[in-house]
Design a protein around this motif. Sequence first.
Motif, mmCIF file in Angstrom:
data_model
loop_
_atom_site.group_PDB
_atom_site.id
_atom_site.type_symbol
_atom_site.label_atom_id
_atom_site.label_comp_id
_atom_site.label_asym_id
_atom_site.label_seq_id
_atom_site.Cartn_x
_atom_site.Cartn_y
_atom_site.Cartn_z
ATOM 1 N N ILE A 132 0.842 -1.205 0.000
ATOM 2 C CA ILE A 132 0.000 0.000 0.000
ATOM 3 C C ILE A 132 0.879 1.258 0.000
ATOM 4 O O ILE A 132 0.614 2.202 -0.739
ATOM 5 C CB ILE A 132 -0.949 0.000 1.236
ATOM 6 C CG1 ILE A 132 -1.862 -1.251 1.235
ATOM 7 C CG2 ILE A 132 -1.791 1.284 1.277
ATOM 8 C CD1 ILE A 132 -2.815 -1.377 0.073
ATOM 9 N N GLY A 133 1.944 1.245 0.797
ATOM 10 C CA GLY A 133 2.782 2.432 0.953
ATOM 11 C C GLY A 133 3.374 2.926 -0.356
ATOM 12 O O GLY A 133 3.359 4.132 -0.644
ATOM 13 N N ALA A 192 13.037 2.733 9.458
ATOM 14 C CA ALA A 192 11.987 2.844 10.476
ATOM 15 C C ALA A 192 12.612 3.168 11.834
ATOM 16 O O ALA A 192 12.111 3.998 12.588
ATOM 17 C CB ALA A 192 11.184 1.550 10.536
ATOM 18 N N PRO A 224 2.379 -3.030 8.509
ATOM 19 C CA PRO A 224 1.436 -4.153 8.581
ATOM 20 C C PRO A 224 0.407 -3.970 9.702
ATOM 21 O O PRO A 224 0.669 -3.270 10.697
ATOM 22 C CB PRO A 224 2.351 -5.346 8.887
ATOM 23 C CG PRO A 224 3.710 -4.928 8.431
ATOM 24 C CD PRO A 224 3.777 -3.447 8.653
ATOM 25 N N GLN A 236 -4.154 2.525 8.291
ATOM 26 C CA GLN A 236 -4.846 1.719 7.274
ATOM 27 C C GLN A 236 -5.815 0.740 7.938
ATOM 28 O O GLN A 236 -5.894 0.643 9.164
ATOM 29 C CB GLN A 236 -3.815 0.975 6.402
ATOM 30 C CG GLN A 236 -2.801 1.886 5.741
ATOM 31 C CD GLN A 236 -3.441 2.968 4.871
ATOM 32 O OE1 GLN A 236 -4.294 2.672 4.026
ATOM 33 N NE2 GLN A 236 -3.043 4.225 5.080
ATOM 34 N N GLY A 279 -5.869 -2.323 8.542
ATOM 35 C CA GLY A 279 -5.408 -3.373 9.449
ATOM 36 C C GLY A 279 -5.423 -2.943 10.908
ATOM 37 O O GLY A 279 -5.213 -3.758 11.809
ATOM 38 N N GLU A 280 -5.637 -1.629 11.129
ATOM 39 C CA GLU A 280 -5.713 -1.125 12.516
ATOM 40 C C GLU A 280 -7.175 -1.038 12.937
ATOM 41 O O GLU A 280 -8.069 -0.956 12.092
ATOM 42 C CB GLU A 280 -5.078 0.272 12.615
ATOM 43 C CG GLU A 280 -3.678 0.390 12.048
ATOM 44 C CD GLU A 280 -2.673 -0.532 12.712
ATOM 45 O OE1 GLU A 280 -2.813 -0.801 13.921
ATOM 46 O OE2 GLU A 280 -1.749 -0.990 12.022
ATOM 47 N N ARG A 338 -9.389 -13.165 -1.565
ATOM 48 C CA ARG A 338 -8.138 -13.703 -2.127
ATOM 49 C C ARG A 338 -7.261 -14.254 -0.993
ATOM 50 O O ARG A 338 -7.239 -13.704 0.116
ATOM 51 C CB ARG A 338 -7.401 -12.641 -2.951
ATOM 52 C CG ARG A 338 -6.944 -11.391 -2.173
ATOM 53 C CD ARG A 338 -5.530 -11.513 -1.652
ATOM 54 N NE ARG A 338 -5.057 -10.330 -0.953
ATOM 55 C CZ ARG A 338 -5.084 -10.156 0.351
ATOM 56 N NH1 ARG A 338 -5.659 -11.049 1.135
ATOM 57 N NH2 ARG A 338 -4.558 -9.086 0.905
ATOM 58 N N ASP A 388 -1.700 -11.639 -1.366
ATOM 59 C CA ASP A 388 -1.379 -10.713 -2.446
ATOM 60 C C ASP A 388 -0.430 -11.418 -3.429
ATOM 61 O O ASP A 388 0.285 -12.352 -3.035
ATOM 62 C CB ASP A 388 -0.709 -9.447 -1.884
ATOM 63 C CG ASP A 388 -1.739 -8.500 -1.252
ATOM 64 O OD1 ASP A 388 -2.939 -8.660 -1.551
ATOM 65 O OD2 ASP A 388 -1.338 -7.623 -0.466
HETATM 66 P P1 NAD Z 1 3.088 -4.933 3.411
HETATM 67 O O1 NAD Z 1 3.599 -6.016 4.267
HETATM 68 O O2 NAD Z 1 3.056 -5.136 1.940
HETATM 69 O O3 NAD Z 1 3.902 -3.589 3.673
HETATM 70 C C1 NAD Z 1 4.203 -3.154 4.966
HETATM 71 C C2 NAD Z 1 5.490 -2.351 4.946
HETATM 72 O O4 NAD Z 1 5.776 -1.944 6.277
HETATM 73 C C3 NAD Z 1 6.692 -3.163 4.458
HETATM 74 O O5 NAD Z 1 7.487 -2.324 3.652
HETATM 75 C C4 NAD Z 1 7.425 -3.519 5.760
HETATM 76 O O6 NAD Z 1 8.817 -3.653 5.569
HETATM 77 C C5 NAD Z 1 7.123 -2.309 6.609
HETATM 78 N N1 NAD Z 1 7.214 -2.573 8.053
HETATM 79 C C6 NAD Z 1 7.095 -3.753 8.718
HETATM 80 N N2 NAD Z 1 7.223 -3.561 10.044
HETATM 81 C C7 NAD Z 1 7.457 -2.232 10.221
HETATM 82 C C8 NAD Z 1 7.706 -1.427 11.355
HETATM 83 N N3 NAD Z 1 7.717 -1.924 12.588
HETATM 84 N N4 NAD Z 1 7.908 -0.103 11.161
HETATM 85 C C9 NAD Z 1 7.882 0.451 9.933
HETATM 86 N N5 NAD Z 1 7.673 -0.281 8.803
HETATM 87 C C10 NAD Z 1 7.446 -1.600 8.953
HETATM 88 O O7 NAD Z 1 1.634 -4.585 3.970
HETATM 89 P P2 NAD Z 1 0.439 -3.936 3.166
HETATM 90 O O8 NAD Z 1 -0.297 -5.017 2.447
HETATM 91 O O9 NAD Z 1 0.921 -2.759 2.405
HETATM 92 O O10 NAD Z 1 -0.508 -3.497 4.366
HETATM 93 C C11 NAD Z 1 -0.319 -2.276 5.042
HETATM 94 C C12 NAD Z 1 -1.612 -1.869 5.718
HETATM 95 O O11 NAD Z 1 -2.609 -1.682 4.702
HETATM 96 C C13 NAD Z 1 -2.218 -2.888 6.685
HETATM 97 O O12 NAD Z 1 -2.906 -2.205 7.697
HETATM 98 C C14 NAD Z 1 -3.202 -3.647 5.811
HETATM 99 O O13 NAD Z 1 -4.231 -4.259 6.552
HETATM 100 C C15 NAD Z 1 -3.728 -2.521 4.949
HETATM 101 N N6 NAD Z 1 -4.282 -2.942 3.673
HETATM 102 C C16 NAD Z 1 -3.681 -3.911 2.932
HETATM 103 C C17 NAD Z 1 -4.250 -4.316 1.730
HETATM 104 C C18 NAD Z 1 -3.665 -5.404 0.894
HETATM 105 O O14 NAD Z 1 -4.403 -6.158 0.287
HETATM 106 N N7 NAD Z 1 -2.359 -5.540 0.806
HETATM 107 C C19 NAD Z 1 -5.423 -3.685 1.298
HETATM 108 C C20 NAD Z 1 -5.975 -2.646 2.055
HETATM 109 C C21 NAD Z 1 -5.403 -2.288 3.247
#
Ligand code: NAD
Length: 338
Positions: free
Chosen positions: A13-14, A54, A88, A109, A111-112, A169, A172
Amino acid sequence: MTVRVGINGYGTIGKRVACAVKAQDDMEIVGVTKTRPSYEARLAEMEKFPLYTASEDQISSFEKEGIATKGSLKDLLKEADIIVDCTPGGVGEHYRKMYEEAGVKAIFQGGEDHGLAGISFNAYANYSEAWGADFARVVSCNTTGLVRTLFPIDHAYGIESVAATIVRRGADPADIKGSALNAIEPSLKLPTHHGPDVQTIMPWLNITTMVVKVPTTLMHVHCITINLKKQAKEQDILGVWDSAPRVRFVNGKYGIKNTAQIMEYAKDLDRRRGDFMEIAVWQDGIKVRGNTLFYYQAVHQESDVVPENIDCIRSMMRLESDGMKSIQKTNSSLGISK
Ligand code: NAD
């Protein structure tokens, strides 16, 4: 005023939110964080996003790989007006205090939990609720999908009740772990949390949800049944979605019968990363019987929340008071037709 945006967690997402911010003229990326010197850290360099770790103790591992950083999140907080926390699920809550102490606003996001921010956000349904707020949460991909089609129908015809089954799904596309390779797994705790999550935005809505997880990486599909308060024909319902933002029709008759074909369509539309940020509704997969409406929709989990994050920044930073104007601005910058 150009709002300075930092991204904590440059993952699925980031990185998408960062690129979407880059496409706006009223905000800019002042930094993104990575925990490890992975290929995504190199991608951030290529995008010319200032790179931060981070935490401070991670800087040396980047130096060893010859990747320059500008410091850690603590330093990024001095440069940013707002952080989009894309760490995450469950990790963001550990950062809330740090953002607060630095006097920096933050978007979490899906997930919180809702309680972490106190405001759950969808641009069309409650843009003004985040106006000037210090914290907000953009709801999950599934909740965003449900709200995008339910909110306009509720507004036009009134909803007595909703029952939705989410075919989810398993993982990812880039994930190396996730659901079983050859199994369909129902969520046994019923009803699932998705109904209450929709209620964080539409508290009046009577909705229950069920979920089955399937071995695919290409989108979620929702099978939705609504009991309407006022009678409507299929064409009336389609007309409502036709004027709702970020809902796009697909049609089995014209060769889009499944999620793989939607993903191919996204590539044909030249969408970056093959993303499909709208909710895809099957135009020829809708039925009304009496007051009951049935339809299917598909949700691209990696991208539908991205434009919502942009609008949420605009509302929290008081950049645009009219939610529809913000939606249109975001849409046109990202190639979303409406
Ligand atoms: P991801 O695992 O793809 O990305 C998370 C990023 O955060 C990674 O770059 C990881 O290295 C980094 N990270 C891990 N621990 C960390 C820490 N302690 N401090 C800082 N960075 C850290 O996850 P994502 O899929 O992008 O999900 C992120 C958020 O978005 C979650 O809340 C998830 O529920 C939500 N979300 C995800 C999706 C999806 O399908 N992927 C869809 C909608 C919302």
